[in-house]
Design an enzyme around this catalytic site. Sequence first.
Site, PDB file in Angstrom:
ATOM      1  N   GLY A  33       0.827  -1.209   0.000  1.00 43.94           N
ATOM      2  CA  GLY A  33       0.000   0.000   0.000  1.00 43.94           C
ATOM      3  C   GLY A  33       0.852   1.247   0.000  1.00 43.94           C
ATOM      4  CG  ASN A  34      -0.356   4.626  -1.654  1.00 46.34           C
ATOM      5  OD1 ASN A  34      -1.046   5.504  -1.155  1.00 46.34           O
ATOM      6  ND2 ASN A  34      -0.780   3.897  -2.683  1.00 46.34           N
ATOM      7  NE  ARG A  35       3.747   8.330   5.004  1.00 48.55           N
ATOM      8  CZ  ARG A  35       4.593   9.325   5.258  1.00 48.55           C
ATOM      9  NH1 ARG A  35       5.749   9.370   4.620  1.00 48.55           N
ATOM     10  NH2 ARG A  35       4.285  10.263   6.117  1.00 48.55           N
TER      11      ARG A  35
END
Length: 225
Positions: A33-35
């Site tokens: 995932g990412n932020r």
Amino acid sequence: RGPEGLVPDLAGRRIVISAGGTREPLDPVRYLGNRSTGLQGYALARTAVARGARVTLIAANTALPDPAGADVVRVQTAVQLREAVLKAAGEADVVVMAAAVADFRPAVYATGKIKKRDGREPDAVALVRNPDILAEVSAERARPGQLVVGFAAETDDVLANGRAKLARKGCDLLVVNEVGEDKTFGSAQNEAVVLGADGSEHPVPYGPKEALADTVWDLVTARLD
Ligand code: CTP
Ligand code: CA
């Protein structure tokens, strides 16, 4: 004028906004995932509704309340996001890709939980490319005169990278912001430069994500016929 004294300059316009960050599953319990939190995309959705637009918000893994007055479609992966965006884009005057789309996904999805095995090193995770949704929407233009807006988070050579990315993607506007450890992600504030395919460059000072969103809509309305 609308309830907040706003000119409904997007009245009758159909706008598709993607927000949040995709998650690419490795197994039933893990993902890459990412932020991204979705705050900027949701601010775009709220301000577009306030200016009279019919908004479809395609939300990838956000933990934010649905913006009043928008149709919300929830997705998880880049492939799902692509399907939802392409479907909604068929009717749209404007498509804004504010979502952080994973560039890669695991080549293999393990249907059972990946277990560690005593005395053995872990396997490397093989990745494959995800589709580039912004480039595809820009190239296809489901309706004549449809406007396409992208976002880019950059760390060095922000403007040069942004200009090259705008050309590569083929979109009309690219909102470029500088990211760092404590910049942009999860913050209610943002600072950016909006680059236009016409060569224009529009700096937006540090401020609420709503203010940046309204600037995007100002630039969009000026370009819609
Ligand atoms: N984007 C997309 N599909 C992808 C990757 C990105 O639609 N597979 C969109 C994002 O939503 C954003 C824009 O493209 O609007 C720019 O994303 P960015 O990650 O900055 O661009 P990339 O081409 O992936 O470049 P980089 O190698 O710098 O990550
Ligand atoms: Ca990327």
